[in-house]
Design an enzyme around this catalytic site. Structure first.
Site, PDB file in Angstrom:
ATOM      1  N   ASN A 204       3.501  64.410 104.576  1.00  0.00           N
ATOM      2  CA  ASN A 204       4.756  65.119 104.842  1.00  0.00           C
ATOM      3  C   ASN A 204       5.509  64.388 105.948  1.00  0.00           C
ATOM      4  O   ASN A 204       5.044  63.362 106.452  1.00  0.00           O
ATOM      5  CB  ASN A 204       4.467  66.582 105.227  1.00  0.00           C
ATOM      6  CG  ASN A 204       3.571  66.657 106.446  1.00  0.00           C
ATOM      7  OD1 ASN A 204       3.960  66.253 107.526  1.00  0.00           O
ATOM      8  ND2 ASN A 204       2.341  67.127 106.270  1.00  0.00           N
ATOM      9  N   PHE A 319       1.828  77.231 114.539  1.00  0.00           N
ATOM     10  CA  PHE A 319       3.197  76.857 114.204  1.00  0.00           C
ATOM     11  C   PHE A 319       3.423  77.265 112.750  1.00  0.00           C
ATOM     12  O   PHE A 319       2.467  77.310 111.973  1.00  0.00           O
ATOM     13  CB  PHE A 319       3.410  75.344 114.333  1.00  0.00           C
ATOM     14  CG  PHE A 319       3.876  74.919 115.695  1.00  0.00           C
ATOM     15  CD1 PHE A 319       3.024  74.999 116.775  1.00  0.00           C
ATOM     16  CD2 PHE A 319       5.165  74.425 115.897  1.00  0.00           C
ATOM     17  CE1 PHE A 319       3.447  74.607 118.036  1.00  0.00           C
ATOM     18  CE2 PHE A 319       5.599  74.023 117.144  1.00  0.00           C
ATOM     19  CZ  PHE A 319       4.737  74.116 118.219  1.00  0.00           C
ATOM     20  N   LYS A 333       2.121  84.879 108.718  1.00  0.00           N
ATOM     21  CA  LYS A 333       1.062  83.890 109.038  1.00  0.00           C
ATOM     22  C   LYS A 333       0.358  84.241 110.347  1.00  0.00           C
ATOM     23  O   LYS A 333      -0.849  84.037 110.482  1.00  0.00           O
ATOM     24  CB  LYS A 333       1.666  82.482 109.172  1.00  0.00           C
ATOM     25  CG  LYS A 333       1.820  81.801 107.831  1.00  0.00           C
ATOM     26  CD  LYS A 333       2.344  80.384 107.967  1.00  0.00           C
ATOM     27  CE  LYS A 333       2.698  79.848 106.589  1.00  0.00           C
ATOM     28  NZ  LYS A 333       3.509  78.659 106.595  1.00  0.00           N
TER      29      LYS A 333
HETATM   30  O1  PMT Z   1       5.815  66.346 114.047  1.00  0.00           O
HETATM   31  P1  PMT Z   1       7.312  66.539 114.199  1.00  0.00           P
HETATM   32  O2  PMT Z   1       8.109  65.551 113.384  1.00  0.00           O
HETATM   33  O3  PMT Z   1       7.731  66.603 115.644  1.00  0.00           O
HETATM   34  O4  PMT Z   1       7.680  67.964 113.555  1.00  0.00           O
HETATM   35  C1  PMT Z   1       7.209  69.145 114.156  1.00  0.00           C
HETATM   36  C2  PMT Z   1       6.726  70.151 113.094  1.00  0.00           C
HETATM   37  C3  PMT Z   1       7.896  70.612 112.254  1.00  0.00           C
HETATM   38  C4  PMT Z   1       5.642  69.526 112.210  1.00  0.00           C
HETATM   39  C5  PMT Z   1       6.101  71.344 113.914  1.00  0.00           C
HETATM   40  O5  PMT Z   1       7.064  71.904 114.741  1.00  0.00           O
HETATM   41  C6  PMT Z   1       5.569  72.428 112.990  1.00  0.00           C
HETATM   42  O6  PMT Z   1       6.269  73.321 112.566  1.00  0.00           O
HETATM   43  N1  PMT Z   1       4.237  72.331 112.672  1.00  0.00           N
HETATM   44  C7  PMT Z   1       3.543  73.185 111.702  1.00  0.00           C
HETATM   45  C8  PMT Z   1       3.797  72.649 110.318  1.00  0.00           C
HETATM   46  C9  PMT Z   1       3.006  73.379 109.264  1.00  0.00           C
HETATM   47  O7  PMT Z   1       2.187  72.767 108.647  1.00  0.00           O
HETATM   48  O8  PMT Z   1       3.209  74.641 109.147  1.00  0.00           O
HETATM   49  P2  PMT Z   1       2.475  75.573 108.045  1.00  0.00           P
HETATM   50  O9  PMT Z   1       3.346  76.760 108.000  1.00  0.00           O
HETATM   51  O10 PMT Z   1       2.240  74.825 106.787  1.00  0.00           O
HETATM   52  O11 PMT Z   1       1.069  75.889 108.706  1.00  0.00           O
HETATM   53  C10 PMT Z   1       0.877  77.026 109.544  1.00  0.00           C
HETATM   54  C11 PMT Z   1      -0.144  76.710 110.618  1.00  0.00           C
HETATM   55  O12 PMT Z   1      -1.439  76.517 110.018  1.00  0.00           O
HETATM   56  C12 PMT Z   1       0.130  75.462 111.431  1.00  0.00           C
HETATM   57  O13 PMT Z   1      -0.188  75.732 112.778  1.00  0.00           O
HETATM   58  C13 PMT Z   1      -0.833  74.422 110.836  1.00  0.00           C
HETATM   59  O14 PMT Z   1      -1.238  73.461 111.818  1.00  0.00           O
HETATM   60  C14 PMT Z   1      -2.008  75.296 110.407  1.00  0.00           C
HETATM   61  N2  PMT Z   1      -2.774  74.778 109.255  1.00  0.00           N
HETATM   62  C15 PMT Z   1      -2.181  74.640 108.033  1.00  0.00           C
HETATM   63  C16 PMT Z   1      -2.933  74.202 106.954  1.00  0.00           C
HETATM   64  C17 PMT Z   1      -4.304  73.902 107.137  1.00  0.00           C
HETATM   65  N3  PMT Z   1      -5.044  73.467 106.140  1.00  0.00           N
HETATM   66  N4  PMT Z   1      -4.859  74.046 108.356  1.00  0.00           N
HETATM   67  C18 PMT Z   1      -4.124  74.480 109.419  1.00  0.00           C
HETATM   68  O15 PMT Z   1      -4.662  74.617 110.515  1.00  0.00           O
END
Ligand code: PMT
Length: 394
Positions: A204, A319, A333
């Site tokens: 991504n 996040f 979430k």
């Molecule tokens: O890296 P940059 O270019 O500075 O951009 C920043 C960002 C947009 C990546 C950051 O601000 C952000 O939003 N990060 C979370 C991105 C994300 O994957 O969100 P999600 O909604 O898909 O996941 C929710 C949470 O679960 C996140 O904290 C993620 O780290 C966690 N997760 C998700 C999937 C997984 N298999 N394991 C996890 O721990």
């Protein structure tokens, strides 16, 4: 707060009086040094009026200190802010040239140095400017990411000086107490890459900038920081223990290994939710007549949910990167993954979030309350997120 504001000769120098005013609003006493070129854009008299002090322009000027103004001022100053910082002053700082009052002062200065580069995008991207910025960062200078937008030359792109209130807030943040001293904090950053074959992968647009900014800010506030990072182009922040990983499975393993020692976990990484069921050892070839191809994926470990389910567990900050129903999805979430705070990031706006130097987020807590953090460089947003964590931890 004793601040020396250095102003070099770019168009954004006209904002210097506002920078002084905003710095004074946050409690700073400000002395200004202008380069002769900056004095073409902004008058020393205006800056003297708003700062309440004489302004230094001449390298050989004498305001009663026997020609050693720079030494006298260096004994007084806590922080040197150069805003705007031109390509020229960055180069001088990098190699130690002292041919005007500002570059001479910079050599005498012993406190923190913050620079806000501002110039045309092509100049900013020139390898010498990038090399000088990387060199200065490496030596502990805080190089703020420029804003993007319409530039004075009519081009659109990165190279604007952050707005004066943002600069003042950042300077104020540098004087925050060591309120995370001794705290062990694990930060995840960047994307993961899920291989399909030796040359292809699913990933991504995460650059890692947000997570690295949090790691950097937490370290400056006294925390013992462990950064687990997916593939990024960013150098490791000084003083942070970094583990570099590629896949979600590797990130899972690295996080779980570091977890027992942590008091706070901040999950800014964009982890792949799915990975190919099998990875081809050879580059997959296109077959004759093949119009479609199916890739079968399986779920990756949900690292955050696994930490959330542990008892006892550290303070967990999630996040959520969303393109629609941003706050509602983030709230869902927060509860489902049992985090303490969630940072909702609207990634439908390409000028914030993924791969941008700026961000704007809403931080939501388990009690339902939320705080908006307005658009600012990621380092400023990172400090605001840490402020909220410190508040919550009492
Ligand atoms: O890296 P940059 O270019 O500075 O951009 C920043 C960002 C947009 C990546 C950051 O601000 C952000 O939003 N990060 C979370 C991105 C994300 O994957 O969100 P999600 O909604 O898909 O996941 C929710 C949470 O679960 C996140 O904290 C993620 O780290 C966690 N997760 C998700 C999937 C997984 N298999 N394991 C996890 O721990």
């Amino acid at each position: 707060m004793h601040i020396v504001l250095g102003v070099s000769g770019g168009i954004a120098a006209y904002k210097a009086p506002d920078v002084v005013r905003r710095l004074r609003d946050v409690g700073a006493d400000v002395r200004v040094i202008l380069t002769p070129n900056a004095a073409r854009f902004v008058s020393p008299l205006s800056l003297a009026a708003v700062s309440g002090h004489g302004v230094i322009v001449e390298q050989w000027g004498d305001s009663g200190h026997g020609g050693v103004d720079h030494i006298h001022l260096a004994r007084w100053a806590d922080l040197l802010l150069i805003a705007p910082a031109t390509a020229n002053i960055l180069a001088k700082l990098a190699v130690g040239i002292a041919d005007d009052a500002l570059s001479t002062y910079a050599l005498a200065h012993r406190g923190a140095i913050v620079v806000a580069p501002a110039m045309n995008t092509s100049m900013l991207q020139h390898y010498t400017v990038q090399m000088n910025m990387a060199f200065l960062r490496d030596r502990g200078v805080i190089v703020l990411d420029p804003d993007s937008g319409l530039l004075a030359c009519g081009d659109e792109g990165s190279g604007r000086m952050p707005d004066p209130p943002v600069l003042a807030e950042f300077v104020k943040q540098q004087f925050a107490a060591l309120d995370l001293e001794g705290k062990a904090i694990l930060v995840t950053a960047g994307p993961t890459r899920e291989p399909i074959d030796p040359v292809r992968y699913i990933s991504n647009r995460s650059s890692g900038k947000m997570g690295y900014a949090i790691a950097e800010a937490a370290r400056r506030r006294g925390a013992k920081v462990t950064l687990v990072s997916g593939p990024t182009a960013i150098p490791a922040p000084a003083g942070v223990a970094i583990t570099r990983v590629t896949t979600a499975a590797e990130m899972h393993a690295a996080v779980m290994e570091a977890l027992p020692a942590q008091q706070i976990v901040i999950k800014a990484a964009a982890v792949a939710d799915f990975t190919p069921v099998s990875v081809s050892t050879q580059k997959i070839k296109k077959q004759a007549g093949e119009e479609e191809k199916t890739l079968t994926l399986k779920k990756t470990p949900d690292i955050l949910a696994e930490i959330g389910a542990r008892s006892p567990r550290p303070f967990v900050v999630a996040f959520a990167a969303e393109t629609d129903s941003v706050e509602a999805s983030a709230r869902e979430k927060l509860v489902r993954k049992n985090a303490d705070l969630i940072v909702a990031n609207d990634v439908s706006d390409p000028s914030i979030g993924f791969d941008s130097d700026q961000n704007a987020v809403t931080v939501i807590a388990r009690d339902g309350s939320s705080t908006n953090i307005e658009r600012a460089p990621k380092i400023v947003v990172a400090n605001r997120i840490l402020d909220l964590i410190v508040q919550r931890l009492g």
